[in-house]
Design an enzyme around this catalytic site. Structure first.
Site, PDB file in Angstrom:
ATOM      1  N   ARG A  86      20.723 -18.305 -43.732  1.00  0.00           N
ATOM      2  CA  ARG A  86      18.861 -18.909 -42.963  1.00  0.00           C
ATOM      3  C   ARG A  86      18.986 -19.001 -44.870  1.00  0.00           C
ATOM      4  O   ARG A  86      19.061 -17.956 -45.846  1.00  0.00           O
ATOM      5  CB  ARG A  86      18.259 -17.556 -42.616  1.00  0.00           C
ATOM      6  CG  ARG A  86      17.760 -18.137 -41.684  1.00  0.00           C
ATOM      7  CD  ARG A  86      16.689 -16.478 -41.397  1.00  0.00           C
ATOM      8  NE  ARG A  86      17.240 -16.668 -39.801  1.00  0.00           N
ATOM      9  CZ  ARG A  86      16.789 -15.994 -38.898  1.00  0.00           C
ATOM     10  NH1 ARG A  86      15.961 -15.003 -39.258  1.00  0.00           N
ATOM     11  NH2 ARG A  86      17.090 -15.607 -37.500  1.00  0.00           N
ATOM     12  N   SER A 179      14.455 -18.961 -37.319  1.00  0.00           N
ATOM     13  CA  SER A 179      13.221 -17.691 -36.459  1.00  0.00           C
ATOM     14  C   SER A 179      12.020 -17.882 -36.528  1.00  0.00           C
ATOM     15  O   SER A 179      11.489 -18.672 -36.614  1.00  0.00           O
ATOM     16  CB  SER A 179      14.481 -17.054 -36.347  1.00  0.00           C
ATOM     17  OG  SER A 179      13.992 -15.659 -35.539  1.00  0.00           O
ATOM     18  N   HIS A 180      12.324 -16.341 -36.966  1.00  0.00           N
ATOM     19  CA  HIS A 180      10.302 -16.103 -37.176  1.00  0.00           C
ATOM     20  C   HIS A 180      10.311 -15.999 -38.925  1.00  0.00           C
ATOM     21  O   HIS A 180       8.883 -16.087 -38.972  1.00  0.00           O
ATOM     22  CB  HIS A 180      10.374 -14.673 -37.691  1.00  0.00           C
ATOM     23  CG  HIS A 180      11.172 -13.972 -37.965  1.00  0.00           C
ATOM     24  ND1 HIS A 180      12.484 -13.606 -37.122  1.00  0.00           N
ATOM     25  CD2 HIS A 180      11.382 -12.955 -38.270  1.00  0.00           C
ATOM     26  CE1 HIS A 180      13.256 -12.758 -38.142  1.00  0.00           C
ATOM     27  NE2 HIS A 180      12.853 -12.816 -38.948  1.00  0.00           N
ATOM     28  N   ASP A 344       7.578 -16.427 -30.663  1.00  0.00           N
ATOM     29  CA  ASP A 344       8.607 -16.044 -32.413  1.00  0.00           C
ATOM     30  C   ASP A 344       8.842 -17.396 -32.307  1.00  0.00           C
ATOM     31  O   ASP A 344       9.028 -18.777 -31.933  1.00  0.00           O
ATOM     32  CB  ASP A 344       9.049 -15.388 -33.328  1.00  0.00           C
ATOM     33  CG  ASP A 344      10.819 -15.466 -32.291  1.00  0.00           C
ATOM     34  OD1 ASP A 344      10.852 -16.467 -31.671  1.00  0.00           O
ATOM     35  OD2 ASP A 344      11.518 -15.605 -33.323  1.00  0.00           O
ATOM     36  N   ASP A 346      10.994 -19.161 -32.681  1.00  0.00           N
ATOM     37  CA  ASP A 346      12.685 -20.211 -32.240  1.00  0.00           C
ATOM     38  C   ASP A 346      11.965 -20.025 -30.318  1.00  0.00           C
ATOM     39  O   ASP A 346      13.174 -20.226 -29.795  1.00  0.00           O
ATOM     40  CB  ASP A 346      13.718 -19.889 -32.323  1.00  0.00           C
ATOM     41  CG  ASP A 346      14.114 -18.618 -32.467  1.00  0.00           C
ATOM     42  OD1 ASP A 346      13.924 -17.624 -33.198  1.00  0.00           O
ATOM     43  OD2 ASP A 346      15.185 -17.963 -32.338  1.00  0.00           O
ATOM     44  N   ASP A 348      12.459 -16.701 -28.816  1.00  0.00           N
ATOM     45  CA  ASP A 348      13.785 -15.289 -28.482  1.00  0.00           C
ATOM     46  C   ASP A 348      13.030 -14.202 -29.021  1.00  0.00           C
ATOM     47  O   ASP A 348      13.040 -12.948 -28.292  1.00  0.00           O
ATOM     48  CB  ASP A 348      14.969 -15.147 -29.686  1.00  0.00           C
ATOM     49  CG  ASP A 348      14.721 -15.246 -30.370  1.00  0.00           C
ATOM     50  OD1 ASP A 348      13.893 -15.536 -31.769  1.00  0.00           O
ATOM     51  OD2 ASP A 348      16.512 -15.783 -31.235  1.00  0.00           O
ATOM     52  N   ARG A 349      11.774 -14.202 -29.603  1.00  0.00           N
ATOM     53  CA  ARG A 349      10.932 -12.538 -29.902  1.00  0.00           C
ATOM     54  C   ARG A 349       9.872 -12.401 -28.565  1.00  0.00           C
ATOM     55  O   ARG A 349       9.590 -13.734 -28.788  1.00  0.00           O
ATOM     56  CB  ARG A 349      10.766 -12.483 -30.824  1.00  0.00           C
ATOM     57  CG  ARG A 349      11.557 -12.161 -32.270  1.00  0.00           C
ATOM     58  CD  ARG A 349      11.028 -12.137 -33.644  1.00  0.00           C
ATOM     59  NE  ARG A 349      12.917 -11.918 -34.312  1.00  0.00           N
ATOM     60  CZ  ARG A 349      12.162 -10.697 -35.302  1.00  0.00           C
ATOM     61  NH1 ARG A 349      11.333 -10.442 -35.971  1.00  0.00           N
ATOM     62  NH2 ARG A 349      13.455 -10.541 -35.800  1.00  0.00           N
ATOM     63  N   LYS A 444      18.320 -13.249 -27.203  1.00  0.00           N
ATOM     64  CA  LYS A 444      16.959 -12.015 -26.067  1.00  0.00           C
ATOM     65  C   LYS A 444      15.585 -13.635 -26.225  1.00  0.00           C
ATOM     66  O   LYS A 444      15.985 -14.597 -26.928  1.00  0.00           O
ATOM     67  CB  LYS A 444      16.053 -11.403 -27.110  1.00  0.00           C
ATOM     68  CG  LYS A 444      15.616 -12.326 -29.048  1.00  0.00           C
ATOM     69  CD  LYS A 444      15.744 -11.382 -29.600  1.00  0.00           C
ATOM     70  CE  LYS A 444      15.676 -11.548 -31.554  1.00  0.00           C
ATOM     71  NZ  LYS A 444      16.384 -11.502 -32.313  1.00  0.00           N
TER      72      LYS A 444
HETATM   73  C1  G1P Z   1      16.391  -8.834 -37.723  1.00  0.00           C
HETATM   74  C2  G1P Z   1      15.841  -7.825 -36.517  1.00  0.00           C
HETATM   75  C3  G1P Z   1      16.976  -7.375 -35.851  1.00  0.00           C
HETATM   76  C4  G1P Z   1      16.985  -9.528 -35.729  1.00  0.00           C
HETATM   77  C5  G1P Z   1      16.955  -9.933 -36.432  1.00  0.00           C
HETATM   78  C6  G1P Z   1      17.288 -11.476 -35.304  1.00  0.00           C
HETATM   79  O1  G1P Z   1      17.110  -8.595 -38.578  1.00  0.00           O
HETATM   80  O2  G1P Z   1      15.359  -6.424 -37.489  1.00  0.00           O
HETATM   81  O3  G1P Z   1      16.355  -6.302 -34.863  1.00  0.00           O
HETATM   82  O4  G1P Z   1      18.229  -9.109 -34.270  1.00  0.00           O
HETATM   83  O5  G1P Z   1      16.151 -10.101 -36.747  1.00  0.00           O
HETATM   84  O6  G1P Z   1      16.239 -11.768 -34.987  1.00  0.00           O
HETATM   85  P1  G1P Z   1      17.705  -8.081 -40.105  1.00  0.00           P
HETATM   86  O7  G1P Z   1      16.110  -8.521 -41.001  1.00  0.00           O
HETATM   87  O8  G1P Z   1      16.451  -6.415 -39.476  1.00  0.00           O
HETATM   88  O9  G1P Z   1      19.114  -7.957 -40.373  1.00  0.00           O
HETATM   89 ZN    ZN Z   2      13.476 -15.967 -33.338  1.00  0.00          ZN
END
Ligand code: G1P
Ligand code: ZN
Length: 621
Positions: A86, A179-180, A344, A346, A348-349, A444
């Site tokens: 990312r 992702s988010h 979110d 993509d 998955d959340r 997820k």
């Molecule tokens: C974060 C979340 C983690 C999740 C990941 C991907 O990772 O804390 O639980 O699996 O996003 O969605 P982090 O930014 O804390 O490494």
């Molecule tokens: Zn995501």
């Protein structure tokens, strides 16, 4: 024959649009070229732009497919984090940046994993996905991949990619998503690779990819035109083909196998039950109407922000109380809906809300696990085992204990659940970071979590006559606390701190735990253990170290510190705070009030303000 790397089409290729399931007239790429030459060349140029051509570019023919071998140089910093690679999209748009990583990935896999293989490709619809898709397809074809299944318009949620890989027995797949994280020209882009079980690539693969990014010298790019992503059908390029698929149908079929849709429909179509789903202008916008409205009978206006947009409507597509503000306002308004959920970027959340009630993700997975057997057909013989990530609250542990199920605590990141699922010892798992799921796939799954909750509510209300008071989300959660006790939980995020200070803080805490011992006192708390979490995978024996500094006290309270592995700028510090409360008369406190002494302790112990200069967190969940 003379070619240039930027003039990548060739008249020798036979390219046909073979079928469309919609029955619309088949297009051929040659007709696109003839009818609209300027459009075609503009699109093609924009795709090829990230590839550097040079006088030493060479060309080879591979199974009727012309492959251009393009020299390149290693680019620093292409190490994947918690979930894929990312960065800011501008970084990915630099010359060869994405191409290098994709080629490094093929250089890391055994040839039998990708030669003539079937791969899946899709993403969350964010800015740069369509250009990236063309590049990924061409490099995959250049490396000998046999076929790509691609979501129409490049759209596939992360759970849908996992589902399609499994259903179609594909060798793996790419997910174009950060992702988010926000999207658009100024924001983030990302790429994840999942392998044949549908699971995110393990560190053994991602470490190899990183190693190869540091020694890469050439990119193999198939000399084919842009693929038309806009309609379902198959295009053939020599021995390589691309099938554009409907993003929803395989995933929807799987959901219909897992859940009892008629049970859920009996709830969702009741006039005395209202739901709101906030797709946050992200990928679940493509799934929400076909599933909640068309299949389950929700009213069309129950879908909010339902059109996927390249910049998520300027939003931050993270379903929590801070960023899913629209949904929170609706759910906390007078006479708000009975059930609210968001997903979110993509898909998955998930975030689950009742009327004026927030369900923490740690509670959510525990409640799903406790109710799964009676409410969800997929679990009719009971879950095989339960698991959570280390910082997630211990609410799930209590369910595992009561149901006498195998239980696992793994590091942060979904990839650690997959081996347990493949070994048949894990069915339901979750993370405090709004991730919940099961072994129906290897990611997820936001919509799965929403359907799980709707199943539980539907089951509890299946005999309620019209006009009778329904069992609500808050009733279900409070009953759960009364049975198991309440694990108060909160997470403080300090986003985009200076990396130096954040790293120094973690070093300081590591030093502190090395000097700590059982029985030490911290304010009113007595230390049970302090360590940097280490996990040995019980299936393959692999070891993950330095997964979070934790202080566990004798009453079960915990404070945990780690740095995010998903950010794209600076460092994000996460502090996790948890306290168990068995006394039902103390279950109605605000979490921030209940946890205040521990939060203060966490800030003092870590000297966070001194190291980062931050007075306040940017996000509290
Ligand atoms: C974060 C979340 C983690 C999740 C990941 C991907 O990772 O804390 O639980 O699996 O996003 O969605 P982090 O930014 O804390 O490494
Ligand atoms: Zn995501």
């Amino acid at each position: 024959m003379a070619h240039t790397a930027t003039g990548a089409t060739t008249s020798l290729l036979s390219i046909h649009r073979l079928t469309t399931t919609t029955g619309s007239t088949a297009n051929s790429f040659s007709s696109l070229r003839t009818s609209s030459p300027s459009l075609f060349s503009t699109r093609l140029r924009s795709v090829i732009r990230p590839i550097r051509a040079s006088s030493s570019t060479t060309f080879t023919e591979s199974k009727d497919l012309k492959v251009n071998t393009i020299p390149t140089k290693p680019i620093e910093g292409q190490k994947t984090g918690t979930s894929g690679l990312r960065k800011k999209v501008k970084v990915f748009m630099q010359e060869n940046y994405l191409a290098n990583w994709i080629q490094a990935l093929f250089n890391s896999l055994p040839a039998e994993d990708y030669k003539d293989a079937l791969l899946v490709l899709g993403g969350d619809g964010r800015y740069f996905n369509k250009e990236a898709a063309q590049l990924i397809i061409k490099i995959a074809a250049g490396n000998g991949v046999g076929k790509f299944l691609v979501g129409k318009e490049g759209i596939l949620s992360t759970p849908a990619v996992s589902a399609i890989i499994r259903k179609r027995k594909a060798n793996g797949g790419f997910i174009m998503s950060a992702s988010h994280n926000p999207g658009g020209p100024e924001y983030d882009w990302g790429i994840k690779f999942n392998y044949s079980s549908g699971q995110p690539a393990p560190e053994s693969i991602t470490d190899k990819i990183y190693g190869n990014t540091l020694s890469i010298s050439e990119i193999k790019l198939a000399d084919i035109p842009d693929v038309d992503l806009s309609s379902v059908g198959v295009s053939q390029y020599g021995n390589f083909s691309v099938e554009i698929v409907d993003p929803v149908s395989d995933y929807l079929n799987l959901m219909e196998e897992v859940f009892d849709f008629s049970l859920i429909k009996s709830l969702v179509s009741r006039p005395d039950f209202r739901l709101t789903f906030d797709a946050m202008h992200a990928v679940t916008g493509a799934y929400a109407s076909p599933i909640f409205v068309d299949k389950l009978g929700a009213s069309p206006d129950s879908i909010y922000n339902g059109v996927p947009l390249e910049d998520f409507g300027h939003g931050h597509p993270d379903p929590n109380l801070t960023y899913a503000k629209d949904l929170v306002n609706i759910m906390y308004s007078d006479n708000g809906p009975d059930f609210g959920a968001a997903s979110d970027g993509d898909g998955d959340r998930n975030m689950i809300l009742g009327r004026q009630f927030f369900v923490t993700p740690s509670d959510s997975v525990a409640i799903i696990a406790a109710n799964a057997q009676e409410s969800i057909p997929y679990f009719k013989t009971g879950p095989k085992g339960l698991a959570r990530s280390m910082p997630t609250s211990g609410a799930l542990d209590r369910v595992a204990e009561k149901l006498n199920l195998p239980f696992f605590e793994v590091p942060t990141g979904w990839k650690f659940f997959g081996n347990l699922m493949d070994a048949g010892t894990l069915s339901i798992c979750g993370e405090e970071s709004f991730g919940t799921g099961s072994d129906h796939i290897r990611e997820k799954d936001g919509i799965w979590a929403v359907l799980a909750w709707l199943s539980i509510i539907a089951y509890r209300n299946k005999d309620k006559k019209p006009g009778e008071k329904l069992v609500s989300v808050s009733d279900i959660v409070k009953e759960h606390w009364a049975t198991y006790g309440r694990n108060y939980f909160s997470r403080y995020d300090y986003e985009e701190c200076e990396s130096e200070g954040a790293n120094e803080m973690i070093d300081y805490l590591r030093d502190l735990i090395s000097k700590s011992k059982q029985g030490d006192t911290y304010g009113d708390y007595t230390l049970q253990l302090a360590d940097d979490f280490k996990y040995t995978d019980p299936v393959d024996g692999s070891v993950a170290t330095k997964q979070g500094v934790r202080f566990v006290f004798t009453d079960g309270s915990r404070i945990i510190f780690r740095l995010s592995g998903t950010g794209s700028a600076g460092a994000t510090v996460r502090i996790y705070i948890e306290q168990f409360e068995p006394d039902v008369s103390k279950h109605d406190l605000d979490a921030q009030v209940a946890l205040k002494p521990l939060i203060d302790l966490a800030l003092t112990v870590s000297k966070l303000k001194d190291f980062t200069g931050r007075e306040k967190p940017t996000v509290i969940t």
